[in-house]
Design a protein around this motif. Structure first.
Motif, short mmCIF file in Angstrom:
data_model
loop_
_atom_site.label_atom_id
_atom_site.label_comp_id
_atom_site.label_asym_id
_atom_site.label_seq_id
_atom_site.Cartn_x
_atom_site.Cartn_y
_atom_site.Cartn_z
N GLY A 117 35.74 28.81 43.21
CA GLY A 117 36.82 29.26 44.07
C GLY A 117 37.87 30.03 43.30
N PHE A 118 38.44 31.03 43.94
CA PHE A 118 39.41 31.88 43.25
C PHE A 118 40.71 31.13 42.94
CE2 PHE A 118 42.96 34.87 43.08
CZ PHE A 118 42.49 35.77 42.12
N LYS A 119 41.14 30.29 43.83
CA LYS A 119 42.43 29.62 43.68
C LYS A 119 42.47 28.76 42.42
CE LYS A 119 45.83 26.84 46.19
NZ LYS A 119 46.14 26.13 47.47
N THR A 120 41.42 28.01 42.17
CA THR A 120 41.40 27.13 41.00
C THR A 120 41.00 27.85 39.71
OG1 THR A 120 39.13 26.48 41.56
CG2 THR A 120 40.92 25.07 42.36
N ASN A 121 40.49 29.09 39.85
CA ASN A 121 40.04 29.84 38.67
C ASN A 121 40.69 31.21 38.59
OD1 ASN A 121 37.76 28.05 37.57
ND2 ASN A 121 37.18 28.27 39.73
N ALA A 122 41.86 31.35 39.21
CA ALA A 122 42.51 32.66 39.28
C ALA A 122 42.70 33.29 37.91
CB ALA A 122 43.86 32.54 40.00
N VAL A 123 43.21 32.51 36.94
CA VAL A 123 43.49 33.05 35.61
C VAL A 123 42.20 33.51 34.92
CG1 VAL A 123 43.37 30.82 34.39
CG2 VAL A 123 44.77 32.67 33.47
N ARG A 124 41.10 32.81 35.17
CA ARG A 124 39.82 33.18 34.56
C ARG A 124 39.28 34.47 35.17
NH1 ARG A 124 39.99 27.68 35.13
NH2 ARG A 124 39.65 26.47 33.20
N TYR A 125 39.36 34.58 36.50
CA TYR A 125 38.88 35.80 37.16
C TYR A 125 39.72 37.01 36.78
CZ TYR A 125 35.62 33.24 40.15
OH TYR A 125 34.57 32.48 40.62
N ILE A 126 41.02 36.82 36.74
CA ILE A 126 41.91 37.93 36.34
C ILE A 126 41.59 38.38 34.92
CG2 ILE A 126 44.32 38.51 35.80
CD1 ILE A 126 45.13 36.68 38.14
N PHE A 127 41.40 37.41 34.04
CA PHE A 127 41.07 37.73 32.64
C PHE A 127 39.76 38.50 32.55
CE2 PHE A 127 38.68 36.41 28.81
CZ PHE A 127 39.43 37.07 27.86
N LEU A 128 38.73 38.03 33.24
CA LEU A 128 37.42 38.68 33.17
C LEU A 128 37.46 40.09 33.74
CD1 LEU A 128 35.12 35.68 34.14
CD2 LEU A 128 35.33 36.74 31.89
N ILE A 129 38.15 40.26 34.86
CA ILE A 129 38.22 41.59 35.49
C ILE A 129 38.97 42.58 34.60
CG2 ILE A 129 39.18 42.89 37.44
CD1 ILE A 129 38.65 40.35 39.15
N LEU A 130 40.14 42.17 34.11
CA LEU A 130 40.93 43.05 33.24
C LEU A 130 40.20 43.35 31.94
CD1 LEU A 130 44.56 41.66 33.71
CD2 LEU A 130 43.57 43.74 34.69
N SER A 131 39.47 42.36 31.43
CA SER A 131 38.73 42.57 30.18
C SER A 131 37.64 43.62 30.36
CB SER A 131 38.10 41.25 29.72
OG SER A 131 39.08 40.31 29.38
#
Length: 249
Positions: A206-220
């Protein structure tokens, strides 16, 4: 022997093999080939723990073996690379051991430059970080200090940028001895710092509990596409900044 239990350990040994091969290439100044094997080693390092959890064969042997493999791939290799970069940046033949001093040692004509050995602080700090990690029961869902594979990628990016980016300003910066010394000391600190950094482990998707991980992966991914190897130091910086932001919130 339990074959299923040996599978993750075999993958860990592949990590160690890749690291050992990378050491040989670094010593012979083949940094691109060394990078390929470090990348492979880190890939195996990621999947050995995943396999152990999926097969439910986690063991104390696997934990210790994993750290020993990481010590080579993500500890010794970046230390040697920094040694080589400092040697290149100082562009000095060092101190010549004369015949008079070395007659009994048979070291005549050997040149020694001491500054490049500072790069091996990265190796020592990596060993200390891995030992602390093994006895720290708190680091299950987060890391305390920069993980050794991330630090290895940071150091490894420098010769790759020199080789492939072809930017005079960036090259001059990387080959500045003061820059390399500061980066070595910063790397040494980050490896054993008290900073809490999030782990890329997904208990759910889920995005809510993993927001920082998804943001990091996308920006990376965006940074790597746009800046190529020059993006790696920025990705490490982004990782630290997002972790600090995540900790505050």
């Amino acid at each position: 022997m339990n074959i299923k239990a040996f599978i993750p350990n075999f993958v860990t040994l592949l990590n160690l093999l890749c690291g050992s091969i990378a050491v040989v290439f670094v010593v012979n100044n083949h940094f691109t080939l060394a990078a390929i094997f470090v990348f492979l080693g880190i890939f195996f390092d990621f999947f050995d723990g995943l396999l152990a959890r999926k097969l439910n064969v986690q063991s104390e042997l696997g934990i210790q073996l994993d750290s020993l493999a990481d010590m080579v791939t993500s500890g010794l290799v970046p230390g040697l690379i920094m040694y080589k970069l400092l040697e290149l940046a100082t562009n000095t033949n060092g101190i010549t051991i004369t015949d008079d001093w070395s007659d009994s040692l048979y070291w005549s004509g050997v040149n020694v430059s001491f500054l490049p050995f500072l790069g091996l602080l990265i190796t020592l700090s990596s060993a200390y970080r891995l030992a602390r990690f093994n006895i720290d029961e708190d680091q299950q869902t987060y890391f305390k200090g920069l993980p050794t594979p991330a630090n290895a990628l940071l150091v490894l990016s420098l010769p790759l940028i020199l080789e492939f980016q072809n930017n005079d300003l960036i090259n001059a910066t990387i080959l500045n001895p003061w820059f390399l010394v500061v980066l070595t000391l910063l790397s040494t600190y980050l490896l054993n710092s008290p900073i809490k950094l999030f782990a890329l482990k997904f208990k759910s998707y889920g995005f809510k509990t993993n927001a920082v991980r998804y943001i990091f992966l996308i920006l990376s991914v965006v940074l790597l596409i746009v800046l190529q190897f020059a993006a790696i130091p920025l990705v490490i910086l982004l990782y630290i900044l997002l972790s600090l932001f995540n900790t505050i919130n």
